[in-house]
Enzyme design. Structure first.
Site, mmCIF file in Angstrom:
data_model
loop_
_atom_site.group_PDB
_atom_site.id
_atom_site.type_symbol
_atom_site.label_atom_id
_atom_site.label_comp_id
_atom_site.label_asym_id
_atom_site.label_seq_id
_atom_site.Cartn_x
_atom_site.Cartn_y
_atom_site.Cartn_z
ATOM 1 N N THR A 1 1.325 9.998 3.963
ATOM 2 C CA THR A 1 0.456 11.035 3.388
ATOM 3 C C THR A 1 -0.845 11.174 4.166
ATOM 4 O O THR A 1 -1.599 12.103 3.919
ATOM 5 C CB THR A 1 0.120 10.693 1.923
ATOM 6 N N SER B 1 -2.544 0.684 -4.363
ATOM 7 C CA SER B 1 -3.076 1.831 -3.617
ATOM 8 C C SER B 1 -4.438 2.259 -4.149
ATOM 9 O O SER B 1 -4.680 2.195 -5.352
ATOM 10 C CB SER B 1 -2.095 3.002 -3.746
ATOM 11 N N ALA B 2 -5.285 2.734 -3.250
ATOM 12 C CA ALA B 2 -6.599 3.264 -3.660
ATOM 13 C C ALA B 2 -6.478 4.676 -4.208
ATOM 14 O O ALA B 2 -7.426 5.220 -4.761
ATOM 15 C CB ALA B 2 -7.531 3.274 -2.452
ATOM 16 N N SER B 3 -5.302 5.275 -4.081
ATOM 17 C CA SER B 3 -5.150 6.693 -4.425
ATOM 18 C C SER B 3 -5.044 6.941 -5.924
ATOM 19 O O SER B 3 -4.309 6.253 -6.631
ATOM 20 C CB SER B 3 -3.916 7.265 -3.740
ATOM 21 N N ASN C 1 -3.797 9.650 -6.846
ATOM 22 C CA ASN C 1 -2.592 10.499 -6.890
ATOM 23 C C ASN C 1 -1.311 9.688 -6.716
ATOM 24 O O ASN C 1 -0.234 10.257 -6.537
ATOM 25 C CB ASN C 1 -2.658 11.544 -5.773
ATOM 26 N N GLU D 1 0.124 -3.383 4.616
ATOM 27 C CA GLU D 1 -1.010 -2.455 4.737
ATOM 28 C C GLU D 1 -1.056 -1.780 6.109
ATOM 29 O O GLU D 1 -0.754 -2.413 7.110
ATOM 30 C CB GLU D 1 -2.311 -3.259 4.609
ATOM 31 N N ASP D 2 -1.467 -0.517 6.117
ATOM 32 C CA ASP D 2 -1.594 0.188 7.408
ATOM 33 C C ASP D 2 -3.052 0.420 7.799
ATOM 34 O O ASP D 2 -3.311 0.965 8.873
ATOM 35 C CB ASP D 2 -0.907 1.563 7.343
ATOM 36 N N ARG E 1 -11.667 8.164 -2.164
ATOM 37 C CA ARG E 1 -11.928 9.592 -1.920
ATOM 38 C C ARG E 1 -13.416 9.843 -1.650
ATOM 39 O O ARG E 1 -13.779 10.517 -0.681
ATOM 40 C CB ARG E 1 -11.466 10.404 -3.136
ATOM 41 N N LYS F 1 -11.026 -0.830 -1.594
ATOM 42 C CA LYS F 1 -10.765 -1.736 -0.479
ATOM 43 C C LYS F 1 -11.930 -1.567 0.508
ATOM 44 O O LYS F 1 -12.392 -0.448 0.673
ATOM 45 C CB LYS F 1 -9.439 -1.356 0.216
ATOM 46 N N ASP G 1 0.879 -1.159 0.000
ATOM 47 C CA ASP G 1 0.000 0.000 0.000
ATOM 48 C C ASP G 1 0.927 1.222 0.000
ATOM 49 O O ASP G 1 2.117 1.098 0.321
ATOM 50 C CB ASP G 1 -0.859 -0.053 1.269
ATOM 51 N N LEU G 2 0.415 2.373 -0.400
ATOM 52 C CA LEU G 2 1.275 3.562 -0.472
ATOM 53 C C LEU G 2 1.139 4.455 0.770
ATOM 54 O O LEU G 2 2.088 4.614 1.547
ATOM 55 C CB LEU G 2 0.915 4.365 -1.734
ATOM 56 N N ASP G 3 -0.069 5.016 0.929
ATOM 57 C CA ASP G 3 -0.308 5.968 2.017
ATOM 58 C C ASP G 3 -0.212 5.269 3.374
ATOM 59 O O ASP G 3 -0.991 4.362 3.654
ATOM 60 C CB ASP G 3 -1.713 6.580 1.868
ATOM 61 N N LYS H 1 -8.677 5.919 6.424
ATOM 62 C CA LYS H 1 -7.465 5.287 5.901
ATOM 63 C C LYS H 1 -7.807 4.114 4.993
ATOM 64 O O LYS H 1 -8.552 3.221 5.379
ATOM 65 C CB LYS H 1 -6.564 4.830 7.051
ATOM 66 N N GLY H 2 -7.253 4.138 3.812
ATOM 67 C CA GLY H 2 -7.410 3.012 2.888
ATOM 68 C C GLY H 2 -8.665 3.061 2.045
ATOM 69 O O GLY H 2 -8.788 2.321 1.086
HETATM 70 C C1 G6P Z 1 -5.481 5.900 0.180
HETATM 71 C C2 G6P Z 1 -5.624 6.618 1.499
HETATM 72 C C3 G6P Z 1 -7.043 7.107 1.680
HETATM 73 C C4 G6P Z 1 -7.465 7.921 0.468
HETATM 74 C C5 G6P Z 1 -7.379 7.084 -0.784
HETATM 75 C C6 G6P Z 1 -7.746 7.858 -2.042
HETATM 76 O O1 G6P Z 1 -6.044 4.647 0.274
HETATM 77 O O2 G6P Z 1 -5.295 5.775 2.571
HETATM 78 O O3 G6P Z 1 -7.104 7.886 2.844
HETATM 79 O O4 G6P Z 1 -8.796 8.395 0.621
HETATM 80 O O5 G6P Z 1 -6.045 6.604 -0.914
HETATM 81 O O6 G6P Z 1 -6.763 8.838 -2.273
HETATM 82 P P1 G6P Z 1 -6.824 9.966 -3.370
HETATM 83 O O7 G6P Z 1 -5.393 10.462 -3.420
HETATM 84 O O8 G6P Z 1 -7.261 9.326 -4.649
HETATM 85 O O9 G6P Z 1 -7.791 10.986 -2.887
HETATM 86 MG MG MG Z 2 -2.664 3.099 3.639
#
Ligand code: G6P
Ligand code: MG
Length: 215
Positions: free
Chosen positions: A18, A115-117, A119, A170-171, A50, A146, A10-12, A46-47
């Site tokens: 972040t 990662s779910a992000s 970004n 994973e955190d 958005r 997730k 996982d990233l964040d 977390k995880g």
């Molecule tokens: C990660 C973080 C979440 C965040 C998600 C989406 O999983 O742990 O807190 O909401 O990514 O991130 P984004 O950068 O796409 O808003």
């Molecule tokens: Mg995370």
């Protein structure tokens, strides 16, 4: 010999912290909407994606909006979040992560980001890890959030390994659940009380060796 052929990170909260920037941006939105958003509330974000994060935040504030209004809010929050991200440097990679990634690579273990992000690529670029992973699955590729296992299953698929040959780091509780739903061994990063479903929990990567994945 270990049956483990790949590690998915996982990233964040695992590679970089972040979560603090997400929190600052969500807190700012909550303030604008007229309520306080605590670090305890933030734990629930977390995880998760958005939009789900926004739904949780609005539930905390006891507010509801149309989808169009929510999309505007999510965009605004992301712009604030990006202001922090664009200032990130390689110094923000969490302690021990780079050594651990190099050690895995030198032993022929494949590594992926899960990662779910949306970004994730920008963050990897900011910290200089954009060429490190053999596969990068982010919130643009994995559309199911997730605890759905999609992000990790796509990671295994891109690396051409079976789920049972992967270890996930994973955190977040939702992320641990996703890894378990994918049929993968999961190592939690953080506190055992939050990550009770993980197979093992460690505080971070400092001084961690590849012994950890010799299952
Ligand atoms: C990660 C973080 C979440 C965040 C998600 C989406 O999983 O742990 O807190 O909401 O990514 O991130 P984004 O950068 O796409 O808003
Ligand atoms: Mg995370």
């Amino acid at each position: 010999m270990s049956k483990i052929k790949a590690c998915i990170f996982d990233l964040d909260g695992v590679i970089v912290d972040t979560a603090k920037y997400h929190y600052l941006a969500w807190k700012r939105l909550a303030k604008e909407l007229g309520f306080e958003f605590s670090p305890e509330h933030n734990e629930r974000l977390k995880g998760v994606s958005r939009m789900t994060s926004l739904d949780i935040l609005l539930e905390v504030g006891g507010l509801s909006f149309t989808l169009a209004e929510k999309e505007k809010m999510a965009t605004k929050k992301n712009e604030w979040y990006l202001e922090y991200i664009r200032r990130m440097t390689p110094e923000e990679i969490l302690p021990g992560v780079e050594d651990f990634l190099s050690a895995l690579k030198s032993q022929g273990v494949k590594i992926a980001l899960g990662s779910a992000s949306k970004n994730a690529l920008l963050i990897l670029e900011q910290v200089g890890l954009q060429f490190t992973f053999d596969a990068v699955i982010d919130g643009n590729k994995a559309l199911k959030a997730k605890p759905d296992p999609q992000v990790f299953l796509l990671g295994a698929q891109e690396l051409q390994v079976n789920p049972a040959e992967c270890v996930v780091f994973e955190d977040a509780a939702a992320g641990v659940q996703a890894a378990k739903n994918a049929g993968m061994y999961c190592i939690g990063i953080g506190s055992p009380s939050v990550l009770s479903l993980a197979d093992k929990v460690i505080p971070g990567f400092l001084n961690v060796t590849t012994e950890l994945i010799s299952l």
